[in-house]
Design an enzyme around this catalytic site. Structure first.
Site, PDB file in Angstrom:
ATOM      1  N   LEU A  84       0.837  -1.203   0.000  1.00  0.00           N
ATOM      2  CA  LEU A  84       0.000   0.000   0.000  1.00  0.00           C
ATOM      3  C   LEU A  84       0.866   1.245   0.000  1.00  0.00           C
ATOM      4  O   LEU A  84       1.964   1.260   0.548  1.00  0.00           O
ATOM      5  CB  LEU A  84      -0.885   0.035   1.251  1.00  0.00           C
ATOM      6  N   GLU A 114     -10.240   0.196   7.740  1.00  0.00           N
ATOM      7  CA  GLU A 114      -9.895  -0.995   8.524  1.00  0.00           C
ATOM      8  C   GLU A 114      -8.617  -0.755   9.303  1.00  0.00           C
ATOM      9  O   GLU A 114      -7.769   0.018   8.869  1.00  0.00           O
ATOM     10  CB  GLU A 114      -9.632  -2.183   7.576  1.00  0.00           C
ATOM     11  N   LYS A 116      -4.916  -1.269  10.260  1.00  0.00           N
ATOM     12  CA  LYS A 116      -3.743  -1.807   9.569  1.00  0.00           C
ATOM     13  C   LYS A 116      -2.947  -2.588  10.608  1.00  0.00           C
ATOM     14  O   LYS A 116      -2.284  -2.015  11.459  1.00  0.00           O
ATOM     15  CB  LYS A 116      -2.907  -0.682   8.978  1.00  0.00           C
ATOM     16  N   ASP A 118      -0.172  -4.670  12.303  1.00  0.00           N
ATOM     17  CA  ASP A 118       1.269  -4.617  12.103  1.00  0.00           C
ATOM     18  C   ASP A 118       1.862  -6.018  12.214  1.00  0.00           C
ATOM     19  O   ASP A 118       2.393  -6.406  13.245  1.00  0.00           O
ATOM     20  CB  ASP A 118       1.876  -3.686  13.159  1.00  0.00           C
ATOM     21  N   ARG A 137       4.409 -13.006   1.310  1.00  0.00           N
ATOM     22  CA  ARG A 137       4.304 -12.153   0.129  1.00  0.00           C
ATOM     23  C   ARG A 137       5.550 -12.277  -0.747  1.00  0.00           C
ATOM     24  O   ARG A 137       5.450 -12.256  -1.963  1.00  0.00           O
ATOM     25  CB  ARG A 137       4.093 -10.698   0.532  1.00  0.00           C
ATOM     26  N   GLU A 173      -3.052 -11.083   7.441  1.00  0.00           N
ATOM     27  CA  GLU A 173      -1.872 -10.698   8.200  1.00  0.00           C
ATOM     28  C   GLU A 173      -1.723 -11.659   9.379  1.00  0.00           C
ATOM     29  O   GLU A 173      -2.687 -11.911  10.097  1.00  0.00           O
ATOM     30  CB  GLU A 173      -2.128  -9.274   8.729  1.00  0.00           C
ATOM     31  N   TYR A 225      -8.355  -9.988   5.277  1.00  0.00           N
ATOM     32  CA  TYR A 225      -9.035  -8.762   4.864  1.00  0.00           C
ATOM     33  C   TYR A 225      -9.169  -8.624   3.359  1.00  0.00           C
ATOM     34  O   TYR A 225      -9.576  -7.588   2.861  1.00  0.00           O
ATOM     35  CB  TYR A 225      -8.303  -7.542   5.415  1.00  0.00           C
ATOM     36  N   LYS A 290     -10.145   1.897   2.009  1.00  0.00           N
ATOM     37  CA  LYS A 290     -10.377   1.173   0.755  1.00  0.00           C
ATOM     38  C   LYS A 290     -11.665   1.654   0.096  1.00  0.00           C
ATOM     39  O   LYS A 290     -12.667   1.876   0.783  1.00  0.00           O
ATOM     40  CB  LYS A 290     -10.519  -0.336   1.031  1.00  0.00           C
ATOM     41  N   LYS A 314      -0.772   6.262   8.257  1.00  0.00           N
ATOM     42  CA  LYS A 314       0.060   5.791   9.365  1.00  0.00           C
ATOM     43  C   LYS A 314      -0.048   6.727  10.564  1.00  0.00           C
ATOM     44  O   LYS A 314       0.183   7.927  10.434  1.00  0.00           O
ATOM     45  CB  LYS A 314       1.527   5.730   8.913  1.00  0.00           C
ATOM     46  N   CYS A 408      36.825   4.840  32.730  1.00  0.00           N
ATOM     47  CA  CYS A 408      35.734   3.966  33.112  1.00  0.00           C
ATOM     48  C   CYS A 408      35.189   4.400  34.465  1.00  0.00           C
ATOM     49  O   CYS A 408      35.963   4.551  35.417  1.00  0.00           O
ATOM     50  CB  CYS A 408      36.243   2.524  33.175  1.00  0.00           C
ATOM     51  N   CYS A 411      36.327   1.625  37.162  1.00  0.00           N
ATOM     52  CA  CYS A 411      37.697   1.295  37.569  1.00  0.00           C
ATOM     53  C   CYS A 411      38.705   2.374  37.191  1.00  0.00           C
ATOM     54  O   CYS A 411      39.901   2.200  37.402  1.00  0.00           O
ATOM     55  CB  CYS A 411      38.117  -0.056  36.992  1.00  0.00           C
ATOM     56  N   CYS A 430      35.852  -0.084  28.118  1.00  0.00           N
ATOM     57  CA  CYS A 430      36.835  -0.159  29.190  1.00  0.00           C
ATOM     58  C   CYS A 430      37.712  -1.376  28.877  1.00  0.00           C
ATOM     59  O   CYS A 430      37.210  -2.494  28.818  1.00  0.00           O
ATOM     60  CB  CYS A 430      36.126  -0.341  30.536  1.00  0.00           C
ATOM     61  N   CYS A 435      38.012  -5.044  35.403  1.00  0.00           N
ATOM     62  CA  CYS A 435      37.087  -3.995  35.863  1.00  0.00           C
ATOM     63  C   CYS A 435      35.960  -4.661  36.659  1.00  0.00           C
ATOM     64  O   CYS A 435      35.338  -5.616  36.187  1.00  0.00           O
ATOM     65  CB  CYS A 435      36.526  -3.267  34.648  1.00  0.00           C
TER      66      CYS A 435
HETATM   67  S1  IVH Z   1      -4.954  -4.359   2.034  1.00  0.00           S
HETATM   68  C1  IVH Z   1      -3.726  -4.737  -2.329  1.00  0.00           C
HETATM   69  N1  IVH Z   1      -5.764  -4.291   4.554  1.00  0.00           N
HETATM   70  O1  IVH Z   1      -0.211  -3.583   5.251  1.00  0.00           O
HETATM   71  C2  IVH Z   1      -4.126  -4.405  -0.929  1.00  0.00           C
HETATM   72  N2  IVH Z   1      -3.453  -4.524   4.132  1.00  0.00           N
HETATM   73  O2  IVH Z   1       1.639  -1.622   4.052  1.00  0.00           O
HETATM   74  C3  IVH Z   1      -3.096  -4.744   0.054  1.00  0.00           C
HETATM   75  N3  IVH Z   1      -2.077  -4.744   6.162  1.00  0.00           N
HETATM   76  O3  IVH Z   1       0.819  -5.479   2.480  1.00  0.00           O
HETATM   77  C4  IVH Z   1      -3.396  -4.838   1.430  1.00  0.00           C
HETATM   78  N4  IVH Z   1      -3.730  -4.645   7.611  1.00  0.00           N
HETATM   79  O4  IVH Z   1       0.489  -6.667   4.779  1.00  0.00           O
HETATM   80  C5  IVH Z   1      -4.723  -4.392   3.722  1.00  0.00           C
HETATM   81  N5  IVH Z   1      -6.631  -4.248   6.712  1.00  0.00           N
HETATM   82  C6  IVH Z   1      -5.581  -4.357   5.880  1.00  0.00           C
HETATM   83  C7  IVH Z   1      -4.260  -4.518   6.373  1.00  0.00           C
HETATM   84  C8  IVH Z   1      -3.220  -4.587   5.456  1.00  0.00           C
HETATM   85  C9  IVH Z   1      -2.422  -4.777   7.451  1.00  0.00           C
HETATM   86  C10 IVH Z   1      -0.691  -4.836   5.654  1.00  0.00           C
HETATM   87  C11 IVH Z   1      -0.529  -5.738   4.450  1.00  0.00           C
HETATM   88  C12 IVH Z   1      -0.033  -4.843   3.373  1.00  0.00           C
HETATM   89  C13 IVH Z   1       0.665  -3.784   4.170  1.00  0.00           C
HETATM   90  C14 IVH Z   1       0.871  -2.534   3.354  1.00  0.00           C
END
Ligand code: IVH
Length: 676
Positions: A84, A114, A116, A118, A137, A173, A225, A290, A314, A408, A411, A430, A435
């Site tokens: 993304l 949605e 994201k 991690d 991936r 994920e 997702y 989206k 982000k 140090c 010592c 050191c 020491c």
């Molecule tokens: S959609 C083509 N939805 O974030 C659409 N990605 O930085 C691709 N990720 O590669 C992803 N939560 O690994 C989507 N709700 C979510 C997500 C999500 C985490 C990750 C995913 C993607 C990465 C992009």
């Protein structure tokens, strides 16, 4: 047990385990203990061993993890896995929405927002409802086949509910819940193993494991997702309908999603998600916006890396401002001096922070950090907080620049400058191995649970022993007597005796613990175990050369040099002699002659040649493979490491593709054998 009874019990257990998986992961309400769960799984596996006909493709026995692998086969993504585009501000989100709207001037657009998550992106393939393949991936076109590891992810359904399309490939994920991450790091700390920096790294490390049984211990979870290939059904036309559809088959989907009908609503949802995500129990680093109608997406198309119909927003990592009270210097067991920020306690990302690492002298200078300053600290998923910057506008007067000590602090020996392993910075060390800080560090490390595991040998006792001049090195511990210990302040007879008992017990510990306990640079618990498997005793390791050490799998140049160097130092040689005199166990119980040597990059691997290579004859290529420790096989099977293909390759290449086995060309072969 008759076969009918076995079949009945098997069905009961399978059902039971599935119910508990659901209770644990989907409802987050475990109904039985981990131990009880494992016992039921064990019973199921024992039944399957006695009655192999009971094994079904979706049996929960897959959860414990199959046999270790040599490497991961490659998987081609029939539909590429994209990434993304990132945005960092409301303006950038507005620009994105406006760009999409421009393509559909007449249409009132709707959106989903949605979390994201991690973690690590995966593709999961179900055929007739059974989980058949899972992949990373990779480069988007090809990933690694990590099916065996994903089998152990307990909220990943091995079988979907009836009504599922013939082929259903979903994208999602894998992540490690925060609680699981904390627990795992606590256990690793206790075992003296290196800690993972954050849940995402821990997830990546867990999925890269070649032994699925290790992955099974990591308590990963998955959320889906999106879609990959679908055959035999028409998926819902909107993203907001897709998620419930996937959920109806038993797949875990994001726990909350938002829908929006305007750009303002998108931004409100992003804010609402920011509040909600704090209660999620796993790390999220953003929001994914989206376009809801899936049919419109095709008209927007994709860039080289990301679709034009979605964007990631982000969130900034959580920061807090506080006052820097002082900078102290810590001397580690290797003598490295680390500056530490002593802070006025402040609450950030769920915990109170009163110290942060300043890494090294350069870092302090680059950020112009001075005692008394207001500093901004950040916990970006990292365990140890960092000082991001100084709030210069709040600086009062002109505090002095911090002067890094030239001696140090422990010592008073003049410190020496060294460049760091990555060559990026400098570290002051050191150089005095006598020491007291280093001596204490080495003793604490020796006694630690992950090393010799000596009860009572913690920071406080070690400081007393060194302070009183009773012990100078680890061998000295074994000269301690009850009388000597009772001479220490606040030392009761019972604790003194406990400690002596602990020391006595440590004499028969496995060799790897002793090796790890010695604190040789680059020899962690894993390397120590590899050494103990490859050598029959400490004496062979001590007399070994770099060349010999390099033959051990998992041991590279840096480690080999460090080990050889350590055992060549006369001080260490003397220490080893004293440890022998103290009757410590030097013999390896895990030594296996057949595992001892793995020479060459293809050791233990079979490669298959097919087609005409551009410059090499078949014989030349075979000789190259054999010199690199590998074997040349005549046919392709699951056990084939990879296929080397030239022009006009035929059925072997095809077979490799269907089995998902890596295919390389001559140039890659040459590169992998390490021929200069
Ligand atoms: S959609 C083509 N939805 O974030 C659409 N990605 O930085 C691709 N990720 O590669 C992803 N939560 O690994 C989507 N709700 C979510 C997500 C999500 C985490 C990750 C995913 C993607 C990465 C992009």
């Amino acid at each position: 047990m008759t076969s009918a009874e076995a079949s009945k019990r098997h069905a009961q257990l399978a059902e039971d385990i599935r119910r508990h998986d659901h209770a644990y992961y989907i409802l987050a309400k475990p109904t039985i203990s981990d131990g009880e769960y494992d016992r039921r799984l064990r019973e199921l596996i024992d039944l399957e061993t006695a009655h192999p006909e009971l094994v079904t493709p979706d049996s929960p026995s897959r959860r414990v993890g199959g046999a270790p692998m040599d490497g991961f086969a490659r998987v081609m993504h029939r539909i590429p896995m994209m990434s993304l585009e990132n945005t960092y501000s409301a303006d950038e989100v507005r620009e994105f929405a406006a760009r999409v709207q421009k393509a559909f001037p007449e249409t009132a657009l709707s959106w989903t927002i949605e979390p994201k998550i991690d973690g690590i992106a995966v593709s999961l393939r179900y055929e007739r409802g059974v989980f058949v393949q899972g992949a990373t991936r990779g480069d988007g076109a090809h990933g690694d086949d990590i099916t065996a590891n994903l089998d152990t992810v307990r909220n990943l359904p091995l079988k979907l509910a009836p009504g599922v399309p013939e082929v259903l490939e979903v994208r999602g994920e894998v992540y490690m819940p925060n609680a699981a991450f904390r627990k795992m790091n606590e256990e690793r700390a206790a075992a003296g193993e290196e800690l993972f920096v954050n849940p995402r790294n821990a997830t990546a490390g867990s999925l890269k494991q070649l032994d699925p049984k290790v992955t099974a211990t990591r308590r990963l979870a998955v959320v889906v997702y999106g879609l990959g290939e679908v055959v035999g059904a028409e998926p819902p036309p909107v993203q907001s309908g897709l998620l419930p559809w996937l959920e109806s088959f038993g797949l875990p989907v994001p726990e909350r999603v938002w829908t929006a009908g305007s750009t303002d609503e998108i931004l409100e949802s992003i804010d609402a998600l920011d509040t909600a995500r704090r209660g999620f129990g796993y790390d999220t680093d953003g929001a994914v916006v989206k376009l809801d109608p899936i049919a419109l997406r095709a008209q927007l198309g994709v860039t080289s890396k990301a679709p034009r119909w979605a964007v990631a927003y982000k969130y900034a990592p959580e920061q807090a401002e506080t006052r820097l009270r002082s900078i102290t210097i810590q001397v580690g067991r290797t003598g490295a001096l680390t500056p530490v920020a002593e802070l006025e306690p402040v609450f950030v990302s769920g915990s109170t922070v009163s110290r942060a690492t300043l890494h090294n002298e350069d870092e302090i200078r680059r950020k112009d950090i001075r005692v008394g300053d207001s500093v901004v600290i950040e916990k970006a998923g990292e365990v140890i907080p960092a000082v991001v910057r100084v709030a210069l506008e709040k600086r009062v007067g002109s505090p002095k620049e911090f002067e890094f000590p030239k001696h140090c602090p422990e010592c008073q020996t003049p410190v020496a400058k060294e460049s760091t392993a990555d060559g990026e910075g400098v570290v002051w060390r050191c150089p005095n191995s006598d020491c007291p800080a280093q001596i204490r560090g080495r003793l604490e490390h020796w006694c630690a649970r992950g090393a010799m595991d000596i009860e009572g040998g913690g920071e406080a006792l070690v400081a007393q022993l060194v302070g009183a001049g009773l012990v100078r090195d680890v061998a000295g511990l074994y000269d301690l007597t009850l009388d000597k210990l009772l001479g220490l302040q606040r030392m009761g007879e019972k604790s003194a005796q406990n400690f002596l008992d602990g020391l006595a017990a440590s004499q028969s510990r496995e060799l790897w613990r002793l090796l790890f306990g010695l604190g040789i640079l680059h020899v962690g618990a894993g390397v120590a175990k590899a050494l103990a498997r490859a050598f029959p005793s400490l004496d062979e390791i001590a007399d070994s050369t770099v060349e010999r050490l390099l033959l051990v799998s998992d041991i590279g140049e840096v480690i080999a040099r460090s080990v050889e160097g350590w055992f060549h130092d006369p001080v260490n040689r003397k220490l080893v002699k004293q440890l022998r005199a103290a009757r410590l166990n030097f013999a390896s119980t895990t030594y296996r002659a057949e595992d001892a040597v793995a020479s060459g990059p293809f050791a233990g691997k079979t490669l298959v040649l097919t087609g005409t290579l551009p410059t090499m004859s078949r014989e030349e290529a075979a000789a190259l493979i054999e010199r690199a420790g590998g074997k040349v096989g005549s046919s392709v099977s699951k056990k084939t490491h990879c296929v080397v293909a030239g022009s006009d390759a035929g059925s072997k290449l095809e077979k490799a593709r269907t089995l998902g086995i890596a295919v390389i060309d001559e140039a890659e072969l040459v590169r992998l054998t390490g021929v200069p």
